[in-house]
Design an enzyme around this catalytic site. Structure first.
Site, PDB file in Angstrom:
ATOM      1  N   GLU A 176       0.792  -1.230   0.000  1.00  0.00           N
ATOM      2  CA  GLU A 176       0.000   0.000   0.000  1.00  0.00           C
ATOM      3  C   GLU A 176       0.829   1.288   0.000  1.00  0.00           C
ATOM      4  OE1 GLU A 176      -3.307   0.332  -0.262  1.00  0.00           O
ATOM      5  OE2 GLU A 176      -3.661  -1.832  -0.342  1.00  0.00           O
ATOM      6  N   SER A 455     -35.893 -28.507  45.597  1.00  0.00           N
ATOM      7  CA  SER A 455     -35.256 -29.251  46.690  1.00  0.00           C
ATOM      8  C   SER A 455     -33.794 -28.914  46.914  1.00  0.00           C
ATOM      9  CB  SER A 455     -35.387 -30.753  46.430  1.00  0.00           C
ATOM     10  OG  SER A 455     -36.751 -31.089  46.338  1.00  0.00           O
TER      11      SER A 455
END
Lengths: 761, 126
Positions: A176, A455
């Site tokens: 780039e 429970s």
């Protein structure tokens, strides 16, 4: 005439001055704008979260596939020689490994080259490869498992330049902007080329430096005019004046657009690394980095998922250009060009594989840190997550729910669940699963689904009883005959047993083992609901719970995390340790910031906790959780409890072995009936988790003030070894019955039996 | 002579000789010892926690951690950790006595003199 000339000159000067001022003002404005924009993007480094580091030592239980998975998670590469940090090589049952250097909370640790030898899923030897010395312990670097991101950037994986592999930067510069390190924001040669193209009637393009591209990204417009271009150039010059090349490069890498996932834009190289390769950025190889850089030219056009051939050609071109700039050799280039694309078929859903665990960490951190610091200071969080345990827990929940739906002809996806696994003694959370799709970042049931616990409350009722040894022991006979409680204002309360029967007088231990509701309710009413709920708080639920008679049978709603905290205190012998998901926090520079040391607080006397645990072992040996021993060894002596709520809306199981505590909840998000009991639903998940983890047995040291006594269960009276049905139970000293059963010590029957026993032993 | 020196050292700080048969645990315990002597108490604590992850039910490790907390001036923690160590001991009277000594020292330093006396009494019982 002369006057006119003068005034014309004046006018021109004024116009020029105004022009210069305007240009100056515009430049100042641009300067301000570009800096504001840049600052907004910088220094917002998210907290990075690590899993626990794997510690390898002779004697460690670890099978080859677990280790292979760990190495994959760490991004270690298998090579032919294993010489570089982060590489390994298998040689039959032994592994050559070079660990990566890493800065831990207790200081930097250098890379270690070692050989790990296995026999039967155990590490039997650990040898340093330099000089063949035996090593006691090797700590691998921890796997990066996610980050905590700035609000507006929730979906980013912000990276600091130090985490970006060098090859990615080299590729970027080769392709780039080769003069990146020498220009001042704009590249005159590039501009000249662009100018010629523009003048000759072609489009305005090319010539952009990385700095210019970054600015273009800041203002997400596709506008391509000369004015735009000029503005960009000025801004680029200004940006370079204020910031270093490294700062610009880092921001660029975090800003770039790299693809689309539906309506979600993939920005930044860190997220792209996860999105395409399912790996953290530092683990990207040369060919992978080159592919990402190649895609910058046109993320859609060069998409490796949609156009693999195009993407491959583009990647190889990037690699070739890297040879041109001298950043890689011909040989490296050829090897990388030969590699497959390596893109994962389906992008992972989120940025972390463990969003539920991350949620837990985030919650704990928020107590100590401001959210904005977490999201911007680049803190390093060392968590307790054990990826092996997490994987096992996720898999167990997914598979079990699918099987349950199939077996019961339920709509696929109807059932949901949550799993937590911790270490019993130091309360480290090893796994946290918030739903059947573990990568879904939504509702975290492990933390946020508050459901009636049924429970699971019973051990607290029995614990409260056993804290009064003069009134209650494991052998005390409880009344399980019909019970009606008249309550002012509401209807009568008449609890029923699960089997719709009443059991007369039952030993306390058996009432818990079989989870009888009626005798438990009667016991709880005798003790008082308030002291029982106070015990729940004492064991670790940090909020007040409603105190109703129905609370005795678990009408109160808790989250799986809260249940885990309560059972944690029982599992660690009555010592409460706040559940820990974080070991320590370091600054971005590796300085220790905060430790979360192991602290314990004795909240229950050892003796009643010991008695309770032994009754919970009876739940598994003789009671509602017997099914566990179909696939787990009875020698594990597991302590556990099943929980089912009204209309089978919630299915719970909580239990522990010597080293692991697990809590599982199954239910539906719409809170309708699942048709599952604790034993037929959640317990199965728990069982699958434990089978895979191969836990340690629960061996308890009896406290000083506990003695073992033979009892005749039916009468609750003193008996002796060899008497029919006699059981040996622990009692707090002085609390054992003194009255003797017909068959007991010094009774005729007992003596005869003992005499026979003596003969046959 | 050597034996004598060894004995006094044992009283003061050193964990019992054979705290573990696991070489990794012994190495971490040694490391903690060095860190502790150098005044690096949080680091020593970290090393002991690593050892506890390997042997979570080893009372000698919990005791060593209690001793570090005592040095850190965290007396209630020292007491709780020594109690935790006690809860994991089967037999081993010496280890239990040492835990009571730690509890006694912790209570002394936070001003609970009666509690300290009780603890030292238990430490004296074989």
């Amino acid at each position: 005439m002369a006057k006119r000339k003068v005034s014309r000159i004046k006018l021109i000067i004024v116009i020029m001055l105004v022009g210069v001022c305007a240009a100056g003002a515009y430049a100042v404005y641009l300067d301000f704008a570009v800096r504001a924009r840049f600052e907004g993007k910088r220094f917002a480094l998210p907290a990075r979260v690590y899993a626990r580091p794997l510690e390898i030592y002779p004697g460690l239980k670890l099978n080859l596939s677990e280790l292979t998975a760990e190495l994959a998670l760490l991004g270690y590469r298998q090579t032919s020689a294993a010489r570089e940090p982060g590489t390994y090589r298998w040689r039959g049952q032994s592994l050559d490994l070079v660990s990566r250097a890493f800065v831990f909370g207790d200081g930097p640790q250098a890379s270690i080259s070692c050989t790990v030898s296995f026999t039967d899923d155990r590490v039997v030897a650990l040898t340093g490869r330099d000089g063949q010395v035996a090593l006691d312990l090797v700590r691998l670097d921890p796997a990066l498992i996610g980050g905590i991101y700035p609000g507006e950037n929730e979906d980013r994986v912000l990276a600091s330049l130090s985490e970006v592999p060098e090859s990615v930067v080299d590729a970027l510069i080769a392709v780039e902007d080769r003069r990146f390190y020498s220009h001042h924001g704009i590249d005159p040669r590039g501009i000249a080329r662009a100018f010629v193209m523009t003048v000759s009637g072609k489009s305005v393009q090319g010539g952009s430096t990385l700095t210019q591209q970054l600015i273009k990204n800041f203002y997400l417009t596709a506008e391509r005019t000369m004015r735009r271009k000029l503005t960009e150039m000025v801004m680029a010059l200004l940006l370079e004046k204020h910031y270093s090349k490294e700062e610009i490069l880092e921001t660029y890498l975090n800003e770039v657009y790299l693809g689309q996932d539906g309506n979600r834009a993939i920005h930044g190289i860190g997220l792209a690394s996860v999105f395409f390769f399912d790996k953290p950025l530092p683990h990207l190889g040369l060919s992978e980095g080159a592919l990402l850089v190649g895609m910058l030219k046109g993320p859609a056009y060069f998409s490796p998922r949609k156009h693999p051939k195009r993407a491959l050609d583009r990647r190889n071109l990037v690699l070739a250009q890297m040879v041109e700039t001298g950043s890689i050799t011909e040989q490296q280039c050829r090897a990388a060009q030969a590699a497959p694309l390596g893109v994962v078929d389906r992008p992972p859903r989120g940025t972390s594989p463990y969003p539920a665990f991350l949620g837990l960490i985030h919650r704990q951190l928020r107590r100590d840190y401001r959210d904005e610091d977490l999201r911007s200071e680049g803190l390093q969080i060392f968590s307790t997550l054990d990826p092996q345990v997490q994987r096992v827990a996720e898999q167990a929940l997914q598979e079990r729910l699918t099987r349950l739906e199939k077996a019961r002809s339920l709509k696929p996806g109807l059932l949901q669940g949550a799993v937590l696994v911790t270490a019993t003694q130091d309360a480290e959370v090893k796994a946290c699963v918030g739903g059947r799709n573990p990568r879904f970042e939504g509702f975290n049931r492990a933390l946020d689904a508050r459901r009636p616990i049924g429970s699971l409350i019973k051990p607290l009722v029995y614990l409260t009883a056993l804290q009064h040894p003069s009134q209650y022991t494991l052998a005390t006979l409880l009344d399980d005959s019909p019970l009606v409680l008249k309550q002012a204002g509401t209807g009568d309360w008449a609890p029923q047993n699960y089997d719709k029967r009443f059991h007369g007088r039952v030993p306390l231990r058996m009432a818990l083992a079989h989870s009888y509701n009626v005798s438990t309710a009667r016991l709880g009413l005798a003790l008082g609901v308030a002291p029982i709920m106070a015990n729940v708080r004492q064991l670790g639920v940090e909020r007040d719970l409603p105190v109703f008679a129905s609370s005795l049978l678990g009408a109160n709603a808790l989250s799986p995390l809260e249940v885990t905290q309560v059972y944690q205190s029982i599992a660690s012998g009555g010592f409460r340790t706040p559940l820990r998901a974080i070991r320590e926090v370091l600054t971005a520079q590796g300085e220790p910031l905060q430790r979360y040391p192991l602290n314990v607080e004795q909240v229950i006397e050892p003796a009643p906790n010991y008695l309770l645990t032994s009754a919970m072992q009876a739940v598994v040996h003789e009671g509602t959780a017997q099914g566990l021993y179909n696939s787990l060894s009875p020698d594990l002596d597991i302590a556990g409890k099943t929980g089912t709520t009204d209309d089978y809306r919630d299915s719970w199981f909580a239990g522990f072995t010597g080293d692991r505590l697990g809590v599982v909840w199954i239910g539906r998000d719409d809170n309708e009936s699942t048709g599952l009991t604790g034993a037929s639903g959640a317990m199965g998940v728990w069982q699958d988790v434990m089978v895979a983890l191969d836990p340690e047995p629960l061996l308890l040291a009896a406290p000083d003030n506990v003695e073992s006594v033979w009892i005749e269960p039916a009468s609750g009276l003193l008996s002796a070894a060899g008497c029919p049905d006699a059981v040996e139970l622990p009692f707090i000293v002085g609390s054992a019955p003194t009255r003797r059963a017909a068959c007991g010590p010094s009774s005729l029957g007992g003596s005869i039996k003992n005499w026979f026993k003596g003969i046959f032993q | 002579m050597l034996l004598l020196a060894g004995c006094t050292a044992l009283r003061q700080e050193a964990p019992p000789a054979a705290a573990s048969t696991n070489a990794a645990v012994v190495a971490l315990l040694d490391k903690a010892q060095i860190q502790s002597s150098a005044g690096q108490l949080p680091e020593a604590s970290g090393s002991l926690e690593r050892a506890l992850r390997i042997e979570p039910r080893n009372p000698a490790l919990w005791q060593a951690l209690a001793r570090v907390r005592l040095e850190q001036g965290l007396y209630r923690q020292a007491e709780n950790l020594a109690a935790k160590s006690n809860s994991l001991i089967a037999g081993d009277g010496a280890l239990r006595q040492e835990n009571w000594r730690i509890i006694g020292q912790a209570r002394t330093r936070r001003g609970d003199l009666q509690g300290a006396r009780d603890a030292f009494e238990k430490a004296a019982q074989p």
